[in-house]
Design a protein around this motif. Sequence first.
Motif, PDB file in Angstrom:
ATOM      1  N   GLY A   1       0.841  -1.188   0.000  1.00  0.00           N
ATOM      2  CA  GLY A   1       0.000   0.000   0.000  1.00  0.00           C
ATOM      3  C   GLY A   1       0.876   1.237   0.000  1.00  0.00           C
ATOM      4  O   GLY A   1       1.684   1.436  -0.884  1.00  0.00           O
ATOM      5  N   LYS A   2       0.729   2.061   1.010  1.00  0.00           N
ATOM      6  CA  LYS A   2       1.562   3.261   1.155  1.00  0.00           C
ATOM      7  C   LYS A   2       2.620   3.066   2.236  1.00  0.00           C
ATOM      8  O   LYS A   2       3.186   4.024   2.742  1.00  0.00           O
ATOM      9  CB  LYS A   2       0.679   4.458   1.506  1.00  0.00           C
ATOM     10  N   LYS A   3       2.899   1.810   2.594  1.00  0.00           N
ATOM     11  CA  LYS A   3       3.880   1.510   3.644  1.00  0.00           C
ATOM     12  C   LYS A   3       5.111   0.847   3.048  1.00  0.00           C
ATOM     13  O   LYS A   3       5.024   0.032   2.141  1.00  0.00           O
ATOM     14  CB  LYS A   3       3.266   0.597   4.702  1.00  0.00           C
ATOM     15  N   LEU A   4       6.247   1.198   3.589  1.00  0.00           N
ATOM     16  CA  LEU A   4       7.517   0.587   3.231  1.00  0.00           C
ATOM     17  C   LEU A   4       7.840  -0.424   4.335  1.00  0.00           C
ATOM     18  O   LEU A   4       7.942  -0.057   5.507  1.00  0.00           O
ATOM     19  CB  LEU A   4       8.609   1.658   3.142  1.00  0.00           C
ATOM     20  N   VAL A   5       7.989  -1.691   3.975  1.00  0.00           N
ATOM     21  CA  VAL A   5       8.211  -2.756   4.947  1.00  0.00           C
ATOM     22  C   VAL A   5       9.624  -3.294   4.781  1.00  0.00           C
ATOM     23  O   VAL A   5      10.017  -3.703   3.690  1.00  0.00           O
ATOM     24  CB  VAL A   5       7.180  -3.894   4.773  1.00  0.00           C
ATOM     25  N   ILE A   6      10.395  -3.281   5.874  1.00  0.00           N
ATOM     26  CA  ILE A   6      11.760  -3.814   5.885  1.00  0.00           C
ATOM     27  C   ILE A   6      11.753  -5.042   6.784  1.00  0.00           C
ATOM     28  O   ILE A   6      11.391  -4.959   7.954  1.00  0.00           O
ATOM     29  CB  ILE A   6      12.764  -2.776   6.424  1.00  0.00           C
ATOM     30  N   GLU A   7      12.148  -6.190   6.224  1.00  0.00           N
ATOM     31  CA  GLU A   7      12.168  -7.435   6.998  1.00  0.00           C
ATOM     32  C   GLU A   7      13.527  -8.111   6.866  1.00  0.00           C
ATOM     33  O   GLU A   7      14.225  -7.926   5.871  1.00  0.00           O
ATOM     34  CB  GLU A   7      11.109  -8.415   6.481  1.00  0.00           C
ATOM     35  N   ALA A   8      13.865  -8.908   7.876  1.00  0.00           N
ATOM     36  CA  ALA A   8      15.078  -9.717   7.801  1.00  0.00           C
ATOM     37  C   ALA A   8      14.909 -10.743   6.685  1.00  0.00           C
ATOM     38  O   ALA A   8      13.801 -11.218   6.428  1.00  0.00           O
ATOM     39  CB  ALA A   8      15.321 -10.417   9.136  1.00  0.00           C
ATOM     40  N   LEU A   9      15.998 -11.061   6.001  1.00  0.00           N
ATOM     41  CA  LEU A   9      15.948 -12.077   4.949  1.00  0.00           C
ATOM     42  C   LEU A   9      15.630 -13.426   5.563  1.00  0.00           C
ATOM     43  O   LEU A   9      16.149 -13.785   6.622  1.00  0.00           O
ATOM     44  CB  LEU A   9      17.282 -12.150   4.204  1.00  0.00           C
ATOM     45  N   LYS A  10      14.796 -14.171   4.892  1.00  0.00           N
ATOM     46  CA  LYS A  10      14.447 -15.510   5.373  1.00  0.00           C
ATOM     47  C   LYS A  10      15.405 -16.515   4.762  1.00  0.00           C
ATOM     48  O   LYS A  10      15.745 -16.421   3.587  1.00  0.00           O
ATOM     49  CB  LYS A  10      13.012 -15.837   4.976  1.00  0.00           C
ATOM     50  N   GLN A  11      15.841 -17.453   5.552  1.00  0.00           N
ATOM     51  CA  GLN A  11      16.684 -18.533   5.064  1.00  0.00           C
ATOM     52  C   GLN A  11      15.768 -19.497   4.309  1.00  0.00           C
ATOM     53  O   GLN A  11      14.820 -20.009   4.891  1.00  0.00           O
ATOM     54  CB  GLN A  11      17.353 -19.252   6.238  1.00  0.00           C
ATOM     55  N   PRO A  12      16.016 -19.768   3.013  1.00  0.00           N
ATOM     56  CA  PRO A  12      15.076 -20.539   2.210  1.00  0.00           C
ATOM     57  C   PRO A  12      14.727 -21.914   2.760  1.00  0.00           C
ATOM     58  O   PRO A  12      13.611 -22.343   2.681  1.00  0.00           O
ATOM     59  CB  PRO A  12      15.757 -20.673   0.850  1.00  0.00           C
ATOM     60  N   ARG A  13      15.675 -22.604   3.316  1.00  0.00           N
ATOM     61  CA  ARG A  13      15.408 -23.957   3.802  1.00  0.00           C
ATOM     62  C   ARG A  13      15.673 -24.088   5.298  1.00  0.00           C
ATOM     63  O   ARG A  13      15.977 -25.173   5.781  1.00  0.00           O
ATOM     64  CB  ARG A  13      16.225 -24.962   3.003  1.00  0.00           C
ATOM     65  N   ALA A  14      15.538 -23.009   6.009  1.00  0.00           N
ATOM     66  CA  ALA A  14      15.782 -23.042   7.454  1.00  0.00           C
ATOM     67  C   ALA A  14      14.759 -23.957   8.124  1.00  0.00           C
ATOM     68  O   ALA A  14      13.569 -23.883   7.864  1.00  0.00           O
ATOM     69  CB  ALA A  14      15.695 -21.642   8.035  1.00  0.00           C
ATOM     70  N   GLY A  15      15.225 -24.854   8.960  1.00  0.00           N
ATOM     71  CA  GLY A  15      14.348 -25.713   9.737  1.00  0.00           C
ATOM     72  C   GLY A  15      13.887 -26.981   9.049  1.00  0.00           C
ATOM     73  O   GLY A  15      13.106 -27.733   9.618  1.00  0.00           O
TER      74      GLY A  15
END
Length: 78
Positions: free
Chosen positions: A36-50
């Motif tokens: 929308g009108k928000k900028l979201v910054i997230e930590a990178l996800k490890q593709p096969r973590a867990g």
Amino acid sequence: MRINLVKVGNSKGVIIPAAILASCGLKDAVDLQIKGKKLVIEALKQPRAGWFDGYQAENGEAVLDTIPVDEGDEEWVW
């Protein structure tokens, strides 16, 4: 928290305080999205973590045991 944008070349940047970086688990690279009108910054996800959490090899299926053994020493002809 209010933070001013900082000029970086022809762009603008945000300086994120170290305490916020640590609490969010942000490292050198992040995932940046616009929602929308928000900028979201997230930590990178490890593709096969867990994937192997809780894996018990002794309960695993012996898949390689079902492959027939090659009985000859001669070279394969293709």
